[in-house]
Structure formats: structure tokens, C-alpha cells
Design an enzyme around this catalytic site. Structure first.
Site, PDB file in Angstrom:
ATOM      1  N   ARG A 165      26.946  54.957  44.465  1.00  0.00           N
ATOM      2  CA  ARG A 165      26.502  53.691  43.884  1.00  0.00           C
ATOM      3  C   ARG A 165      25.250  53.203  44.609  1.00  0.00           C
ATOM      4  NH1 ARG A 165      30.485  50.763  40.914  1.00  0.00           N
ATOM      5  NH2 ARG A 165      32.607  51.581  41.169  1.00  0.00           N
ATOM      6  N   GLY A 183      30.732  49.144  48.906  1.00  0.00           N
ATOM      7  CA  GLY A 183      31.858  48.278  48.565  1.00  0.00           C
ATOM      8  C   GLY A 183      32.776  48.817  47.498  1.00  0.00           C
ATOM      9  N   CYS A 224      36.027  47.622  44.186  1.00  0.00           N
ATOM     10  CA  CYS A 224      36.503  46.289  44.565  1.00  0.00           C
ATOM     11  C   CYS A 224      35.368  45.275  44.642  1.00  0.00           C
ATOM     12  CB  CYS A 224      37.232  46.360  45.895  1.00  0.00           C
ATOM     13  SG  CYS A 224      37.831  44.757  46.476  1.00  0.00           S
ATOM     14  N   VAL A 231      51.334  50.190  21.623  1.00  0.00           N
ATOM     15  CA  VAL A 231      50.036  50.217  20.949  1.00  0.00           C
ATOM     16  C   VAL A 231      49.765  51.625  20.430  1.00  0.00           C
ATOM     17  CG1 VAL A 231      47.541  49.994  21.267  1.00  0.00           C
ATOM     18  CG2 VAL A 231      49.086  48.302  22.269  1.00  0.00           C
ATOM     19  N   THR A 243      45.761  48.926  31.148  1.00  0.00           N
ATOM     20  CA  THR A 243      47.006  49.688  31.244  1.00  0.00           C
ATOM     21  C   THR A 243      47.121  50.457  32.561  1.00  0.00           C
ATOM     22  OG1 THR A 243      45.889  51.420  29.948  1.00  0.00           O
ATOM     23  CG2 THR A 243      47.341  49.912  28.768  1.00  0.00           C
ATOM     24  N   GLY A 244      46.526  49.922  33.595  1.00  0.00           N
ATOM     25  CA  GLY A 244      46.651  50.551  34.906  1.00  0.00           C
ATOM     26  C   GLY A 244      45.446  51.385  35.290  1.00  0.00           C
ATOM     27  N   ARG A 245      45.552  52.056  36.413  1.00  0.00           N
ATOM     28  CA  ARG A 245      44.468  52.855  36.943  1.00  0.00           C
ATOM     29  C   ARG A 245      45.002  54.220  37.381  1.00  0.00           C
ATOM     30  NH1 ARG A 245      39.915  49.937  37.892  1.00  0.00           N
ATOM     31  NH2 ARG A 245      39.123  51.396  39.440  1.00  0.00           N
ATOM     32  N   HIS A 285      52.487  18.669  57.751  1.00  0.00           N
ATOM     33  CA  HIS A 285      52.690  17.883  56.539  1.00  0.00           C
ATOM     34  C   HIS A 285      51.438  17.029  56.274  1.00  0.00           C
ATOM     35  CE1 HIS A 285      54.713  15.398  53.541  1.00  0.00           C
ATOM     36  NE2 HIS A 285      54.202  14.331  54.155  1.00  0.00           N
TER      37      HIS A 285
END
Length: 464
Positions: free
Chosen positions: A35, A39, A42, A235, A269-271, A443
């Protein structure tokens, strides 16, 4: 040709943290990243930009829903999508440049390009082969695909999480496929920005794997915020016509087929592990049947000198899990003892309210043979939460009924992602619920709810 003690492949949270820790331990280190910025997913297109949008959209919600109640009046705040995107980009740039600064500070060489392992100890970047005594694969993950659903982030109609943070405009309607963390966070963003959001999930519950009470409460809160849910739905595919998408699904309860039209569809649907092209097959690194890199308890593969961490190895796909593994494997390579306690890895969903958890769910604790006691405390009994107009949710603490040792904690409420760490520290020290209950909490704070839940594991909460 350069020679290093360690070459890390990938500069995401696992990779860059591994490189920095190894350099701090005196090793000569290089990190390969193709890239333009460091990083990984993320910082560039994942955690950080999505949290910027979550924060901005929450501020918008506050102006519309609560400012008038607090006596803050004025013209209705409007959204400038271009400026919001610039704010997101500036947030990303500040963080990625920060990692680049840390590389320079720790004398880590950034090898710009994509890496291929040519042989044990040899990493090719571009036309150059670099030698290393050790290699750590930290290549992360990529969004999972779904049969019958074609993602085209450039078109901005059917997108994955990367495309969803940079849509050309705010859609009037959105279908989110998948009721996990990513889908609910980004669905929440666009619901606050005015989109009509429908979440379609294959299972009969949202946030699969979370505590059952949390799932129910969280869905109620999101429904109150305007999100719609279609659960137990498989789906079958998507189609795009004249800039709009149609999602076709089948309800599992009766096999009836339905469809929804929307301006945008987010596939969440996730990775899956991102290891293609790294050369692991060339050098004989063993993989699991689910496509993860197989490692031992020291994150070593079956090939001497090659290690792997983060999303490309089994375990929760979380940036902080990768960071812990990055530090630990650097310690191992430097001849020290590296350790990660996988029983105390917190998870957070950054919606409003936030959802956080650590340790066992009630269901898992009982399945493991524990006799459990549950301490619950609602934020409706917390003065600070009520003052913040965020009294939805609760803290649920799970302790062993015989030893009182804390087994897990689940929070739906304000600042949940910060409060969960008190319980993480307690669990690392093997604390009992009574230990937390007897510890003075300032508190008024939302953290008092954690103490009250701990008290509820004993003689009872004070304010419930």
C-alpha cells in the site's frame, strides 16, 4: 541484497506492531507493504475510517434527537457528505503517518511493494530478493464473497466494507447482508444519516456467537433506532438495474422467496485469510482446511524460520488480537517468552450503545460444565448514563458459582468498549466478582455499573 534478522510481511496492526517490538528488542527489521500508506486494512479502510463515520453520525444523531432536550437549540444540522469524507480521510492520514514515524524512530526499513517468499529466509519484493533469519507473515484478511452476489465497489451499488466507507452519496435505502459486527456498525452509520436500512441475516439471531441476552437487547435497541431485520434468510443473489440493486432471499422457515430493492447493498458476510500470492504453497507451509496458516503455540509454521500471526491464522479476526500476537512472536524470535491469553480477548461493536464482551457467554460457561451465577445491572439505574440520555442496556457478569472467579462479562451501553478493560484486567489476575464489587469506583461514572453487576453476583446491587 539486504540481510535482516526479521522481515515482516504486512504492515497492519499485527505486522507493524511485530516490527516495532522486534526492533525494540535489538533486531534488524524490515517490513514489506505494498500500500502507499502503512497500517493495513485497519487504519486505511477498516477500523479507523469506520469509527470516524460512526463518531460523526452519532454526533448528528445527538443534534437531532437530544440537543433540544438539553436546551441546545438552533438551526437543524445538515450533512455535508464531502466534508465528512474529508474528515474521515484526515483521520486515516494522521494515523498512517504516525506508523511511518514509528518505523523511522525504530530504524525499521519499509520495503515498498508486495512480497513473495521464494524460499525459507528469502523474500522477494519487486526485483530484489532480501534475506532474513526469520519471516513473519501478517497479511491479514479480505472480505468474504457470497455466491450469486457480485461486489463492485467502484459502481457503489453492491459493495463490501471497503466500498461502504466511501460511497459516492448517502443512499436513501440500504440492504446489509450479514448481522455481524461490520454490517451492524456500517448499517448504523447510514441509518443515522437518513437511509432506510434492512439487515438480512442467515441465522435466527444477530451478532452470532454473542451472549443470548445481549443479542436480544441489542436487536431491540437497533430496531428502536430504525433498523429493520430479516432473520433466518438465505440470500440467493443480487441484481443491479438502472443503478438500483435487488436482493433475493429465501426464508428458511417456509422456503418462501422474497426480494428487497435498495440503492445500495452492503455485503458483510465476514472475512477470509489473505494469503494468495505470498508463496506459502511454494515453500510448503501447511494450511488449515479453512484456508488459515497452521501455526503452533509459538506462531511457528511447519517451515523453520517462518511464522504467522493475525487474521491469516485461526482465532478471532481482531486488530488487538493481531497486535498481541505481533508482540509475542517478536519476543519469541528474540529468544524471550511470548504469550497471548486467548481467554481474555475483548470484543467491541462501536454502535451507540456500544456492545462489549470478554470471556465466556452464559451459554458457553454452562456448556463447559461451570455452575454459574449471573450478576446483571441495567444502565437505567446508573446516574451518569441517564444524564447522557444513554440508559439503554445493561452489564452482565458471569462468575463461577463455587469459586466466584469471573468467567466473562457482557455490556450493552455507553462507553462499553472502555469499561470492558476493567474486567479484562480482573480476569488476567484471576479475580473474583467480589474483588470487583469491593473496589471503589468513582461517582458518577458509567463504570459504576460494572461494580453493581459484580455486587449482583453476591448479596445484590445497590441501585437496582
Amino acid at each position: 541484497m539486504s540481510t535482516y534478522d526479521l522481515i515482516v510481511i504486512g504492515a497492519g496492526p499485527g505486522g507493524y506492531v511485530c516490527a516495532i517490538r522486534a526492533a525494540q528488542l535489538g533486531l534488524k527489521v524490515a517490513c514489506v507493504e505494498g500500500r502507499e500508506t502503512l497500517g493495513g486494512t485497519c487504519l486505511n479502510v477498516g477500523c479507523i475510517p469506520s469509527k470516524a463515520l460512526l463518531h460523526a453520525s452519532h454526533m448528528l444523531h445527538e443534534t437531532h434527537a437530544n440537543f433540544d432536550k438539553m436546551g441546545l437549540t438552533g438551526a437543524k444540522v445538515k450533512v455535508d457528505w464531502a466534508k465528512m469524507q474529508n474528515y474521515k480521510a484526515e483521520t486515516v492520514a494522521g494515523n498512517t503517518k504516525g506508523v511511518e514515524f514509528l518505523f523511522k524512530k525504530n530504524k525499521i526499513d519499509w520495503l515498498k511493494g508486495w512480497a513473495t517468499i521464494e524460499a525459507p529466509g528469502k523474500v522477494k519484493v519487486g526485483d530484489t530478493v532480501h534475506e532474513a533469519k526469520n519471516i513473519v507473515v501478517a497479511t491479514g484478511s479480505t472480505p468474504s464473497s457470497l455466491p450469486g452476489v457480485e461486489v463492485d465497489n467502484d459502481a457503489g451499488v453492491v459493495v463490501d466494507s471497503t466500498g461502504a466507507i466511501s460511497l459516492p452519496k448517502i443512499p436513501k435505502s440500504m440492504v446489509v447482508i450479514g448481522a455481524g459486527v461490520i454490517g451492524l456498525e456500517l448499517g448504523s452509520v447510514y441509518a443515522r444519516l437518513g437511509a432506510e436500512v434492512t439487515v438480512v441475516e442467515y441465522l435466527d439471531v444477530i451478532t452470532p456467537g454473542m451472549d443470548g441476552e445481549v443479542q436480544k437487547q441489542f436487536q431491540k435497541v437497533l430496531t428502536k433506532q430504525g433498523l429493520k431485520f430479516v432473520l433466518g434468510a438465505a440470500v440467493k443473489g443480487t441484481s443491479v438495474t438502472k443503478g438500483k440493486a435487488t436482493v433475493t432471499y429465501v426464508l428458511k422457515k417456509d422456503d418462501s422467496e422474497h426480494s428487497i430493492e435498495a440503492e445500495c447493498v452492503l455485503v458483510a458476510t465476514g472475512r477470509r485469510p489473505k494469503v494468495d500470492g505470498v508463496g506459502l504453497d511454494k515453500v510448503g507451509v501447511e494450511m488449515t482446511d479453512r484456508g488459515f496458516v497452521k501455526v503452533d503455540k509459538h506462531w511457528a509454521t511447519n517451515v523453520k524460520g517462518i511464522y504467522a500471526i493475525g487474521d491469516c491464522v485461526p482465532g478471532p479476526m481482531l486488530a488487538h488480537k493481531a497486535e498481541d500476537e505481533g508482540m509475542a512472536v517478536a519476543e519469541v524470535i528474540a529468544g524471550k517468552h511470548g504469550h497471548v491469553n486467548y481467554d481474555v480477548i475483548p470484543g467491541v461493536i462501536y454502535t451507540t450503545p456500544e456492545v462489549a464482551n470478554v470471556g465466556m457467554t452464559e451459554e458457553a460457561a454452562k456448556a463447559a460444565g461451570h455452575k454459574v451465577k449471573i450478576g446483571k445491572f441495567p444502565f437505567m439505574g446508573n446516574a451518569r448514563a441517564k444524564a447522557m440520555m444513554q440508559a439503554d442496556g445493561f452489564v452482565k457478569m458471569i462468575a463461577d458459582a463455587e469459586t466466584d472467579r469471573v468467567l466473562g462479562c457482557h455490556i450493552v451501553g455507553p462507553n462499553a468498549g472502555e469499561m470492558i478493560h476493567e474486567v479484562c484486567v480482573a480476569m488476567e489476575f484471576g479475580a473474583s466478582a467480589e474483588d470487583i464489587a469491593l473496589t471503589c469506583h468513582a461517582h458518577p461514572t458509567t463504570s459504576e455499573a460494572v461494580r453493581e453487576a459484580a455486587l449482583a453476583c453476591g448479596d445484590g446491587a445497590i441501585h437496582a
